[in-house]
Design an enzyme around this catalytic site. Structure first.
Site, PDB file in Angstrom:
ATOM      1  N   SER A 195      40.684  48.731  34.993  1.00  0.00           N
ATOM      2  CA  SER A 195      40.462  47.432  34.355  1.00  0.00           C
ATOM      3  C   SER A 195      38.970  47.212  34.198  1.00  0.00           C
ATOM      4  O   SER A 195      38.205  47.399  35.152  1.00  0.00           O
ATOM      5  CB  SER A 195      41.065  46.305  35.209  1.00  0.00           C
ATOM      6  OG  SER A 195      40.888  45.054  34.565  1.00  0.00           O
ATOM      7  N   GLU A 196      38.553  46.828  32.975  1.00  0.00           N
ATOM      8  CA  GLU A 196      37.117  46.764  32.718  1.00  0.00           C
ATOM      9  C   GLU A 196      36.392  45.679  33.498  1.00  0.00           C
ATOM     10  O   GLU A 196      35.160  45.673  33.566  1.00  0.00           O
ATOM     11  CB  GLU A 196      36.824  46.618  31.217  1.00  0.00           C
ATOM     12  CG  GLU A 196      37.300  45.344  30.576  1.00  0.00           C
ATOM     13  CD  GLU A 196      38.624  45.537  29.866  1.00  0.00           C
ATOM     14  OE1 GLU A 196      38.828  44.883  28.836  1.00  0.00           O
ATOM     15  OE2 GLU A 196      39.460  46.329  30.350  1.00  0.00           O
ATOM     16  N   ASN A 197      37.141  44.727  34.084  1.00  0.00           N
ATOM     17  CA  ASN A 197      36.447  43.729  34.892  1.00  0.00           C
ATOM     18  C   ASN A 197      36.087  44.240  36.284  1.00  0.00           C
ATOM     19  O   ASN A 197      35.459  43.526  37.063  1.00  0.00           O
ATOM     20  CB  ASN A 197      37.275  42.436  34.989  1.00  0.00           C
ATOM     21  CG  ASN A 197      38.648  42.652  35.582  1.00  0.00           C
ATOM     22  OD1 ASN A 197      39.268  43.674  35.360  1.00  0.00           O
ATOM     23  ND2 ASN A 197      39.134  41.684  36.336  1.00  0.00           N
ATOM     24  N   GLY A 198      36.455  45.505  36.596  1.00  0.00           N
ATOM     25  CA  GLY A 198      35.935  46.093  37.820  1.00  0.00           C
ATOM     26  C   GLY A 198      36.949  46.619  38.808  1.00  0.00           C
ATOM     27  O   GLY A 198      36.832  46.390  40.007  1.00  0.00           O
TER      28      GLY A 198
END
Length: 218
Positions: free
Chosen positions: A48-51
């Site tokens: 997930s690109e939010n981390g």
């Protein structure tokens, strides 16, 4: 099919494109349902690109952990070996070419593999988010989306909305069929047996190339 049945049908078919060991990024909306339909024996690493790397299926209602959400703000579960980190590290993974498959939604896609999925002119939007990086950085880009929007085609000859990226889409999966984008155009490879080829074409602005070995979607 109702909305929920369509969503699950598309997600189930998209899950079949994933292979054991793939690093996969799922866009917000429909693609987040894909982990619930992974084939038996297939284990993928969800990023997930939010981390986060190591997402699991959508948690059961009442068992959500408020500390774990995807990039769209939806609750997620984690695998035992999950890792969390800052957004810069997450985009380093994406831009470094370490994501095997990115599965996104779309407002429009066209014959050249151009994608518009982030804004409609005149309407407020929070921004493009990570979609531009995911389209360019992933080794394969799949769109998991409904075939039309309010009866209007979403698969076009040429996108009319502001683009997210040009020429990056490889495959489109809808409730009507599975299509591959090639240098010659969009090839219909599989069809939902509930529809005819003529019905799929009528719902598509782009001219479809019908595969000689057209198969039924499963």
């Amino acid at each position: 099919m109702d909305k929920n049945e369509i969503r699950n049908f598309i997600a189930r078919r998209a899950a079949q494109e994933l292979h054991d060991g793939d690093v996969v990024n799922l866009g917000i909306g429909l693609p987040t349902a894909i982990p619930n339909f992974l084939p038996e024996g297939v284990q993928v690493v969800l990023q997930s690109e939010n981390g986060m790397i190591g997402m699991g299926p959508t948690p059961e209602e009442g068992k959500e952990n408020p500390w774990y959400i995807n990039a769209g703000g939806g609750y997620i579960s984690t695998t035992p070996d999950a890792s969390t980190f800052d957004s810069a590290t997450s985009f380093g993974i994406i831009r470094g070419g370490h994501v095997d498959v990115s599965i996104l939604g779309a407002m429009q896609v066209d014959e050249q593999g151009d994608l518009a999925n982030w804004m409609i002119p005149g309407k407020k939007t929070p921004g493009m988010g990570g979609a531009m990086d995911l389209l360019v950085g992933a080794k394969k880009v799949i769109l998991a989306m409904e075939h039309t929007a309010k009866g209007n085609p979403k698969i076009l000859k040429k996108c009319t909305l502001p683009l997210t990226a040009k020429g990056q889409v490889n495959m489109i999966i809808t409730e009507m069929g599975v299509m591959e984008i090639t240098p010659k155009g969009i090839v219909l490879k599989e069809i939902n047996p509930e529809f005819t080829v003529e019905q799929v074409q009528a719902a598509t602005e782009a001219t479809l190339i019908i595969a000689d070995d057209l198969k039924q979607m499963k």
